[in-house]
Structures are given as C-alpha cells and as structure tokens.
Design an enzyme around this catalytic site. Structure first.
Site, mmCIF file in Angstrom:
data_model
loop_
_atom_site.group_PDB
_atom_site.id
_atom_site.type_symbol
_atom_site.label_atom_id
_atom_site.label_comp_id
_atom_site.label_asym_id
_atom_site.label_seq_id
_atom_site.Cartn_x
_atom_site.Cartn_y
_atom_site.Cartn_z
ATOM 1 N N GLU A 1 71.313 73.337 -7.361
ATOM 2 C CA GLU A 1 71.054 72.353 -6.256
ATOM 3 C C GLU A 1 72.225 72.365 -5.399
ATOM 4 O O GLU A 1 73.083 72.046 -5.692
ATOM 5 C CB GLU A 1 70.737 70.908 -7.059
ATOM 6 C CG GLU A 1 69.747 70.700 -7.986
ATOM 7 C CD GLU A 1 68.301 70.436 -7.425
ATOM 8 O OE1 GLU A 1 68.281 70.607 -6.160
ATOM 9 O OE2 GLU A 1 67.468 70.290 -8.042
ATOM 10 N N HIS B 1 67.794 75.540 -5.264
ATOM 11 C CA HIS B 1 67.003 74.408 -4.660
ATOM 12 C C HIS B 1 67.790 73.437 -3.828
ATOM 13 O O HIS B 1 69.100 73.791 -3.790
ATOM 14 C CB HIS B 1 66.534 73.328 -5.896
ATOM 15 C CG HIS B 1 65.348 73.700 -6.695
ATOM 16 N ND1 HIS B 1 63.995 73.411 -6.608
ATOM 17 C CD2 HIS B 1 65.316 74.842 -7.564
ATOM 18 C CE1 HIS B 1 63.330 73.982 -7.194
ATOM 19 N NE2 HIS B 1 63.790 74.862 -7.771
ATOM 20 N N HIS C 1 60.357 74.927 -3.313
ATOM 21 C CA HIS C 1 60.022 73.811 -2.479
ATOM 22 C C HIS C 1 60.026 74.291 -1.104
ATOM 23 O O HIS C 1 61.308 74.526 -0.448
ATOM 24 C CB HIS C 1 60.597 72.681 -2.963
ATOM 25 C CG HIS C 1 60.460 72.291 -4.307
ATOM 26 N ND1 HIS C 1 61.402 71.448 -5.214
ATOM 27 C CD2 HIS C 1 59.156 72.190 -5.053
ATOM 28 C CE1 HIS C 1 60.899 71.570 -6.401
ATOM 29 N NE2 HIS C 1 59.336 71.762 -6.187
ATOM 30 N N GLU D 1 63.081 72.378 1.111
ATOM 31 C CA GLU D 1 64.412 72.780 0.811
ATOM 32 C C GLU D 1 65.057 74.107 1.388
ATOM 33 O O GLU D 1 65.401 75.112 0.790
ATOM 34 C CB GLU D 1 64.557 73.051 -0.668
ATOM 35 C CG GLU D 1 64.246 71.417 -1.442
ATOM 36 C CD GLU D 1 63.927 71.627 -2.811
ATOM 37 O OE1 GLU D 1 64.273 72.528 -3.449
ATOM 38 O OE2 GLU D 1 63.565 70.560 -3.564
#
EC number: 3.4.17.-
Length: 1158
Positions: free
Chosen positions: A989, A904, A807, A810
């Site tokens: 994350e 991420h 992504h 990010e």
C-alpha cells in the site's frame, strides 16, 4: 493489612448507615471525604465495591425523611455522592431502588429559594440522571418543569445554580421520551429565547458555560426528528447562525461555537444529491445480467428524516487502516487458515498458460545464428505490438530518437543513484528546496505568453498561435484522437497546430512519446467511445524539481466552510445555482461567453459528472459513481478552462463516500497547467489551500439504497488560484496514469532494452469485458548462450509475480509499477543481478476497463475485482480468472513465485507498507490459542518488510500487518497465500498523501518518490535472496563485488551496527571450538581491527576472497540465512575455502549469549 483496611472501611460504612448521632455521621463523612480527595480513582472504585454508594444513599434517605432534615449532614453527603456517582455506573439504579431519586427531587423543590441547598441537590440529580432510564424517570416526575423554574433569563445572581440546572437539563434530554416531552411543551422556543438573552447580555463572555448548557439541551432535542422540525419552525438555524458570526475568532467562545456547529449540521434539512439517478451516467451491458431500471432519488428534492440521527462523527486523523481490523473480523477457524483448497477449474485448463511461459521452452537459436540480433518471429508473434499510423511515422521516428536519449538519461540516473536512495541520513530529497506549506508553486510565474523552460531556454510566443478566435481551444488542449472524427476544416487546422506545438514546445519526457500515445489511444475501447484525449496524458509529465510539503491545516477551515453551507440555506439571495456541465443533460450546457468556468471530463480516466456554479467563483462538483454501481465516488479527473489568474476559485466535491480522508491531514489534489507545459514545465503539481473534508447534508434516498436508510455523503472542498488567465488546467484526485499511458510505456520499454541482455516479452493475459487487452510482461536476463547448461540455468530461475491497479482510482500503484518496470530493464547492476536470478511475471494493470472509464474501485461489472479471487468467473472477471490461472499453472509445475505482491494505494494512512498473512499472528491477535502450539509456520514472511524498512525512505514497518481477516478472504493476498502456498504473499500500500517518518517526513509523495519505491522494492527482493539459505555462492560473490564498489552508497549506520554484532560474537568464542556461522545483509568487504585477548585479529566481511583461522581453531564464515545463530561444529574448512556447514552438533541462540539479532 488489606483485610484490616477492608474491615475498617466496612465498619465506617456500617456505622454511617446505622448511627443517628450527628457528630458521628459528620466525622465519618469527613473521613470518607479526606480518603477520596487524595490518591487515584482506585480508592473510589474500591469504596463502591464495598457498598459505599448504597451506604451514602441510605444515609441520604434516612436524613431527608426526618421531620426537619439536617443540611449540615445533607450537604457533605451530596458532595460525596456527586464524586462517587461519577465513577459508579449503576448509581442511578441504586438511587431508584433506595428511593433516593424521589427524595432528592423533593428536596430540590423545597429549596428553590435557597441557592446553596438547591445547588447540592442538582449535583446529585446530575449523576443520578447519567443513566438514560433514570433520566426518563425523573422526567416523568416533573424534573424538567422544576429546572425551568431555576433557569432564568440573564442575571448575575445564583449563576452557579443556573449553570448546574442547565447541565442537569441537558443530561435529562438525552432521553428520547424527555426530548419528545420538551418538544410538546414548547421548550425549544424557550431555550432559543434564553440562549439569545444570555448571548446578547453576557458581553464579557463570563457565563459561557451557561450558554453552552442551553445549547446542549437544544442539541439533544434536535437528535429527534420532531425536535429538528420544532427547531427549524422556531427559526433556530437563523438565530444560531446570526448569534455566532461576530465571535468566530474568539477563542473563549470555542465551547459555544462547537456546539452551535453540531446543532446546525444536525438540523440542516437532509436532501438527495442533485442528480437524476444514483446510478452511473455510463451504462455497460454485463454478459448474462438483465438490465434493471436505475434507482432514482425522490422527486420532491428532500428525503425522509430519520428519528434518531446520531451525532456527527468527530473529525480526527484516522491514521489507521481503512476498515480497521476488528477482532471479530479476524479469521479464527484454524481449519480455514491451514487448509489448502483445491483447484477452482478443471486441471486441463491450466495447459493454456504454457503459452504465457515460453521462456521455459524457448530454444534461443538466434543466440548462435544471429548473435546480437533481434529475436526471431516466434517470439515476436507473442509480443503485444500495435501498428502505429504511418502518417506520423516521420515525426515519430524523430521522437523515438529523442526518446532513446531521454531513456538513457533516466537509466543513467537510476544506475548512479539507486543505492544512494537507501534509507540513510542522505536523501534524494533536496531538503533545502522544500516549499513552505500552502505556497503556490506557480506564484512567481508571470501570466503572459513568454517565458523560459526549466533549462533556461526562451520559449516562443504561445498566444500567437492560440488565439481564441482562430483555434478551437478544446481541439488544442483536449485533442481529438483522429481528425477523421470530423470533416470540419477547423479540426484539421487544429491537428496542424498540435503538430506545430509538439515540434516547437515539447519537452522530452523519459519513456513517453505523444505520437505513439495518440496511436494507442485510438485502440483503447471505452464505454462511451471517448473521442478526446486529455492534454497531460498526450504531452507527458516530468516530476517537479522541488519537493512539496504537506499542507499545514489552518484552524477553523472546516468550520468556515460549514457556516458557508448554512449561509446558502438561510441567505440564498446570492446563490446562482446554475448547472454548467452535466453528463446527464443535453450538450452543450456551457456558454463560452458567460462568466463561468468551463468543464469537461469525457476522456480516458476522466471523472466529473456535474458542475454547478454556486457563486461567481465557487462551484459544486459531483463525480460519477463506478459503472454499473451506485457507489465508490472518490476519484476525479477533469478539465477546467476560462479562468482568471490570481483569483481564488472554490471547488466543493459534494458526493464523496469515505468517512475520512488524508485531505484533512496535509494532502492536496493535483493540477496540470497547459500553459505551463508549453512554457517547458509539463508537470502535475500538488495544489490547493483551505482544504477540508467533512460530512454534508446530502443523503442517499431509501429508494436508491434499496429500502435501507440512506448513506451519508462527504464534501471535499479546496481553493485553487490558477497561474494564468484563460489557461486550460486539469485537476485530479492523484497523479493520473491511464491505460493508454501504460501500453505506450510498455512499447517504449520494449524498444529501449538491449535484446542481447534483457528478455522482455509482452503477452496478452486476456481480453477484458470492454474489449481491451490486459498486458502480461515477462522480464529476465537472456541466457549467455543456447548451450544446455545456460538454458538449464535460465529455465530454472525462480519466479517473482507482481500485479497492480486492480482498483482504478489507485493511480499511485501504477506509478510504483512504472518505477519497478523501468528499473528491471535498466542497466543498473542490481537490476542485472535480479534479471539473472529471477523471472519476473508482471501484470501492471488488472482492471484496464475501470481505469479507462474513470472508475474508482470496480470493473465494468460493478464488482470490486480484489474481492473475486476465491472463485472468479472467466466471463465476468476475466483478468482475475486468468491471473489466478497463471499462478495455478506455476504452482502445478513446481514454480510457485518466491514473492507475490499486489500494488495498491491507501487513502487513510501515510507512508508505504505491506500487508501479509500469518496464521499465528492472527490467532494471537484474536486471543485464540487453540492449536497454535502445533502449527508450524515459516516466519520469513516478515523478512521482506524488514528489509524494505531499512532500504526505502518511504517505507515503514510499523504500519505493516500480517493478520488474516474474514472480510479479506477473497483478496489476492490471502488467496495466493492460502491456495498457492506462497508464504510471502503481500499487498503493498502506498499513501495518496505522503510520509510522517524517515527522510520524507512531512512531504507529499510525487511521482518520483513513488517510482523510487518501485525500484526499492526490487532491491529488497535482491537482499531477500541474499539472506536466504538457498542463495548461491556465485550470487553472494557477485553481490559482494557490487556492493563493495558502491560502498559510498551504503548505509554506514547499519554497517556499524552489524560490525558491533560481529564483534560480540567473536567475544563469545573463548570457551568453544568449532565453526561460527552468521549472516550480514551487506556483503561488502570491511576491515575490522579488534583487540581480543591482547591479540589483534583481522576480519573480512564476506567478500569471500579469503577466510582466516586463528589459534583457537576458529573459522569465520558468512552465509545468508534466515536468522542469526551460533552454530558449533568441527572445523572442516580451511583458510581460503568455504567450510562445510555440517554436521551441526549444537545450536545456541545468540540471544542467550546477551546479543540481540534480528
């Protein structure tokens, strides 16, 4: 006893309904009132379950229908009904069936002049009307007309009755039919007039609740389109706005102001965004896709209002996963969870990935022929080298030399501090140096051209070489990639100025080279062929020396900003509304002589589509949607110049998409000042105050939404005070990290490694849709020699696969990856152990095109690549297709990775955490027990997050989840787990914001903390291997030596806990003979003296240098295993040697012996 209580209550209720004796009825009502006035709501619910509501209602009807209703009975009866009705969800339906609804309404009409009786009737009507259908029935029967007779202009009499009437009316108006009836009869104007009257005359704020009740009536009416139209026609926006301006700071007025705010937001006319199209300003032809006309917003500048717009959501700290896992999203199909799908491509295609695993076949002949020399040309041809222009070669050589020393400094820092970073009471954060929330880090910097760098050295005069009349400020602060783009003399002079600045002002940034960056940027392919590069990306970034706390959110910030939006609508006289930058309009729009900021975003990773000057120091900004998409607006990165120092500028990004953001809970955007960089402080810092994130009045048109109701947009608003006059600054959603920065970083890393020790190879995984190479990096240790034994050990090292940045928005994932890469090639002993025992396959950027073109989530095809892993296309999603192919190849040759992890960033949670996959946890969470008893599942997927929870200051186990959701079935984590059988398949994350736990609690993440997390992840992989049953004795011994040497850096608290556990195990030895096995995550030697049975025993934690046996024929042995356990077997070992682990005759869980082990 319970039966007696039940029968007693039922007798009372039966007697109440059947008795006509006033004294008996009053006695029963008093008993019931006493029963319900104490205890909990359980008593009320119990009475309801025994028919209590029906008994009270029947008594009400019977008493009211007598010739002369007895209010001595009716009043306590109404009080009981009001109490019971609040807990009985069916009270309205029951009242209708027993005709109590009409009876109560008739009694209310008869008692308009009798305040006490009327008040009790209104209490009952309020609970009856709690059902929308019953409220509609009351409306048909004239209840609203009755209430408007009760609600009078301001008075100090009968105020309790007036308050009750406003509350009943507000409940009735929740019904759409009642709302339409109110609009048709002109009640909106009447309510506004009543509100003004009470507001202006209630100067002591004594009757706030009456005013609030009137406003709630308006709120429910304005939930309808016709209600909003009537409200606007009656000048409702102006009335409510003006009546609240003088009492915004009065806390006693909070109940009123909060409802006013909801009404104003609800009635603000909805309009489309001020853009010519909902599609991206950039277009890219996707192979095989037919280009369609982009959807346009409605030309009249407003969109169709909706009949039932719901209430705005309440802003609250959404520290839950974005797209919170709902039970109905959990995958409960056991077959899908346990089945392993076949290949999604012909098996012969996997042969192509052998070229990306040359370490399995390379002979390393140069280790014998040219010891210590460079690798031969066969390896070099697979490395992703890029030619650097010779024009800069002399300067580049100079910077490479400096870079080497910078890299060495960084490496020394990593080597000496990694184990000190383990989550302890000691932290790498200098807590004493924290800035107070909201303090501008540049506030003590004078706005002049002279200064000192971070080392204290004086900086030459900057302004002398940067006069606006002599130099092109854009060419200097946003330099062109090549002078060949323009033949003007001015551009050539600007390049000379840049060279001069690099020579005189550049601060050494580890693993960064501006000249190499510029050379790489020329090779980067973008959709619109960017000609400029952003100054921060060329110049580099050094983490700030001080930590930055989360911004403390001031109460009322959002309220003030919303009222400012309302002011724009009703008082537009001071609104400039001038477009000063737009990707959709002919260029240039900006007049350098005008009194406004200048914006620019046409550089790599840049994203700003439009800037509109609202007032002198306020701007509305719109970010670009992802290419070939109409959504995903969140990432921004743009240049701004022409500012005044010490002046607050307000920026409103008005087309954000997510319903909540960490900007509401302490997060700040990032800023880079060019003048600060030239003063020796090249740093991205968190900045901004008066920050809030809220739903605005913009909606996507139904045309752009494909016929569906348009989605909502959100505003991120923040104020910035710039540190210097006429500076050039860059603002970004998070610390930017471009594709060119990655390619530069990889080349510098490759040149910095010791080729005698580190095997570092760059391959091209594939070409992206945009024509950019997607890098694949292999890192491991060189074999000791090219002997068969050493080559065999080299080729049989297990794989670890790490990916990131699927992504584009990010960017924090790239900073974590940067820390991982730098640590793995460092001379840190932990890194050396990792290289010697694993082969790392790393894809540091899975979506280069998205990163380059400033996307937030998608690739150039307009697709979220992390939803394409199930069946990726080689033509549309090449990076995913070939990343999956590489994993397929490793699996097909029996070399599936030990761990797969995809890095991420997370926008709505704090800390760092992992998502994994578990069949049983998913089924348990979904309350699905079918087949769980027969499912065998390795629980080791929890081991790595538990390790990281103990090691990494930023990591928390409490946020980890191991559920498999249907909506995530096509993500990397789930596909690699299901199709490749990798039980430790994770998504890691990292918060955009910071931490709310551990040593970093209350702090925002900087790049230093993110890079540290990347190194900690590597350390976690080593500890994971040490805890595994397959861990070699050689690695255990080497790790023991390493950790013993770093004893001061170990977590003493954890050591003590493990020592206590060891002692507990020893105390359990009295009735057994055999061999005791258990594991300890720390393998350093510790001497423990413990008196057991009046004897002193010496225990050595497992340096493995010696082992002791004692009188009861016990041998203490230490193995890395998946769980602690007590194994009993005949002693087969001797002091000084490792005992055999078998045969295992009996296994006893330590928990059964009273000890708790992880």
């Amino acid at each position: 006893m319970a039966e007696q209580e039940a029968s007693g209550l039922q007798v009372l209720l039966h007697t109440l309904q059947s008795s006509s004796d006033k004294k008996s009825i009053l006695t029963i009502l008093k008993v019931l009132g006493d029963l319900l006035s104490v205890g909990t709501d359980r008593r009320i619910h119990y009475m309801i379950s025994k028919g209590g509501s029906e008994a009270l209602l029947q008594t009400l009807v019977d008493t009211a229908r007598t010739a002369s209703p007895d209010y001595d009975i009716l009043l306590p009866l109404f009080r009981l009904l009001a109490k019971v009705g609040l807990r009985d969800k069916k009270i309205g339906r029951k009242a209708l069936e027993l005709e109590a609804l009409d009876v109560t309404l008739i009694l209310a009409r008869k008692n308009l002049s009798h305040g006490q009786n009327l008040l009790h009737c209104l209490w009952a009507l309020r609970v009856f009307a709690s059902s929308v259908s019953m409220g509609a029935m009351l409306g048909i029967n004239g209840a609203m007309e009755l209430l408007f007779k009760v609600i009078t202009p301001y008075t100090q009499k009968r105020t309790q009755t007036i308050r009750a009437a406003t509350e009943v009316l507000a409940v009735l108006l929740k019904s759409k039919s009642n709302g339409r009836r109110a609009v048709n009869r002109g009640y909106v104007t009447s309510l506004l007039w009543l509100h003004q009257d009470w507001h202006s005359r209630d100067t002591a704020n004594t009757y706030v609740q009456i005013r609030r009740g009137l406003l709630l009536c308006l709120k429910h009416i304005s939930a309808l389109r016709s209600g909003r139209e009537a409200f606007l026609a009656a000048q409702g926006m102006e009335i409510l706005f003006s009546t609240t301006q003088n009492c915004l700071d009065d806390k006693s007025m909070e109940p009123v102001i909060s409802v006013v705010l909801q009404i104003l937001r609800q009635c603000y006319p909805k309009s489309p965004l001020p853009l010519v199209t909902a599609s991206s300003a950039y277009a890219f032809p996707v192979p095989g896709h037919i280009a369609t006309e982009p959807p346009c917003d409605l030309p009249e500048g407003k969109i169709k209002d909706l009949e039932d717009d719901g209430d705005d959501e309440v802003d609250k700290d959404s520290d839950t996963e974005d797209g919170k896992v709902e039970d109905d999203d959990l995958e409960t199909d056991v077959n899908k969870l346990t089945s392993k799908p076949g290949l999604d491509r012909p098996e012969e295609e996997l042969m192509q990935y052998e070229a990306m695993c040359l370490e399995l076949s390379y002979s390393f002949e140069e280790l014998e022929s040219k010891p210590g020399g460079d690798l031969n040309s066969e390896k070099t041809q697979y490395a992703n080298h890029h030619h650097i222009l010779t024009a800069a070669s002399s300067k580049q050589h100079c910077y490479n030399k400096d870079q080497s020393s910078c890299g060495q400094e960084r490496e020394d820092s990593v080597r000496s501090s990694l184990l000190c970073m383990v989550k302890t009471q000691r932290s790498t954060v200098h807590l004493g140096s924290k800035r107070k929330p909201g303090v501008n880090p540049y506030q003590n910097v004078q706005s002049n051209s002279l200064g000192r760098d971070s080392s204290g050295s004086e900086i030459p005069d900057i302004q002398a070489s940067l006069k606006a009349d002599a130099w092109d400020i854009d060419a200097i602060f946003c330099p062109r990639m090549s002078a060949s783009f323009s033949n003007s003399t001015r551009t050539g002079e600007a390049v000379e100025v840049i060279d001069k600045l690099l020579q005189t002002h550049l601060k050494c940034v580890p693993f960064h080279d501006p000249y190499l960056y510029m050379a790489k940027a020329r090779r980067t392919s973008s959709v619109v062929d960017f000609k400029m590069v952003a100054f921060p990306d060329v110049w580099g970034h050094c983490p700030p020396s001080t930590t930055q706390p989360m911004l403390e959110r001031k109460c009322g910030v959002q309220r003030i900003r919303i009222f400012e939006d309302i002011r724009r609508l009703i008082q537009p006289s001071d609104v400039i509304n001038k477009v000063v930058f737009s990707l959709d309009e002919p260029w240039p729009l900006q007049d350098n002589a005008s009194n406004c900021l200048q914006f620019f975003s046409k550089f790599e990773s840049g994203n700003l589509r439009k800037a509109i000057q609202v007032r002198e120091f306020e701007y509305d900004l719109l970010v670009n949607v992802d290419v070939n998409s109409t959504q995903h607006q969140q990432w921004f990165y743009f240049k701004v110049s022409g500012m005044q120092a010490a002046v607050p500028y307000h920026f409103n990004i008005i087309n954000c998409e997510k319903p909540n953001s960490q900007f509401n809970y302490g997060m700040q955007p990032t800023l880079y000042s060019v003048k600060e960089a030239l003063l020796g402080r090249p740093t991205w810092i968190r900045t901004g105050y008066e920050i809030c994130y809220y739903k605005n009045h913009y909606r996507q048109s139904t045309t752009a939404a494909g016929g569906a109701s348009g989605k909502c947009y959100y505003t991120l608003t923040f104020a910035v005070t710039f540190p210097h006059n006429e500076d050039v600054c860059y603002l970004a959603y998070h610390y930017p990290y471009t594709y060119t920065a990655l390619m530069t970083h990889l080349d510098i890393l490759e040149k910095s490694v010791n080729l005698k020790e580190v095997y570092f190879r760059q391959d091209v995984l594939c070409q992206t849709l945009g024509g950019n190479p997607c890098p694949l990096v292999t890192i491991t240790a060189m074999p000791e020699s090219n002997s068969d034994e050493h080559l065999e050990q080299f080729r049989h090292r297990p794989y670890q696969v790490i990916t990131a940045r699927v992504h584009p928005g990010e960017s924090n994932a790239s900073w974590v990856m940067k820390g991982t890469l730098e640590f793995l090639v460092s001379s840190d002993p932990v890194a050396r152990l990792l290289r010697e025992n694993f082969i790392f396959k790393i894809i540091p950027m899975l979506n280069p095109d998205g990163v380059i073109n400033g996307n937030h989530r998608c690739s150039l095809s307009g697709e979220d690549l992390n939803r394409q892993w199930l069946s990726p296309s080689a033509h549309l999603q090449p990076t995913i297709y070939h990343a999956k192919g590489l994993l397929y190849h490793l699996s097909s040759i029996g070399r599936s990775p030990v761990v797969f992890c995809d890095f991420h960033g997370h926008s709505q949670k704090k800390n760092v955490f992992l998502y994994g996959c578990s069949i049983k946890e998913t089924l348990w969470q979904a309350a699905c027990t079918v087949g769980t008893s027969t499912i065998l599942e390795d629980v080791n997927y929890r081991t790595l997050p538990k390790i990281l929870d103990k090691l990494a200051p930023a990591f928390t186990m409490s946020s980890c989840s191991f559920l498999v959701e249907k909506s995530r079935a096509s993500t990397a984590r789930v596909v690699v787990w299901r199709e490749m059988g990798v039980s430790r398949s994770y998504t890691m994350e990292s918060s955009y914001c910071g931490c709310n736990q551990g040593p970093y609690q209350g702090l925002q993440f900087g790049t230093r903390e993110l890079e540290e997390m990347g190194a900690m992840f590597c350390l976690g992989l080593l500890i994971l291997e040490l805890k595994s049953a397959s861990c070699s004795h050689q690695l255990l011994a080497r790790a023991a030596t390493l950790l013993s040497a770093e004893e001061e850096a170990l977590d003493q608290h954890l050591q003590r806990k493990y020592i206590k556990r060891v002692i507990k195990v020893l105390k359990m030895r009295t009735s057994w003979k055999g061999t005791l096995f258990f594991s300890c995550p720390w393998t350093s030697e510790i001497q423990v003296l413990q008196a057991l049975n009046s004897e002193t025993y010496t225990l050595s934690l497992p340096g493995l240098s010696s082992l002791w046996s004692w009188t009861e024929n016990y041998t203490i042995s230490f193995f890395s295993s998946q769980a602690f356990g007590l194994f009993l077997s005949p002693v087969t070992g001797f002091p000084g040697s490792l005992p055999c682990r078998q045969p295992v005759m009996r296994h006893l869980s330590l928990q059964n012996h009273g000890s708790q082990f992880p």
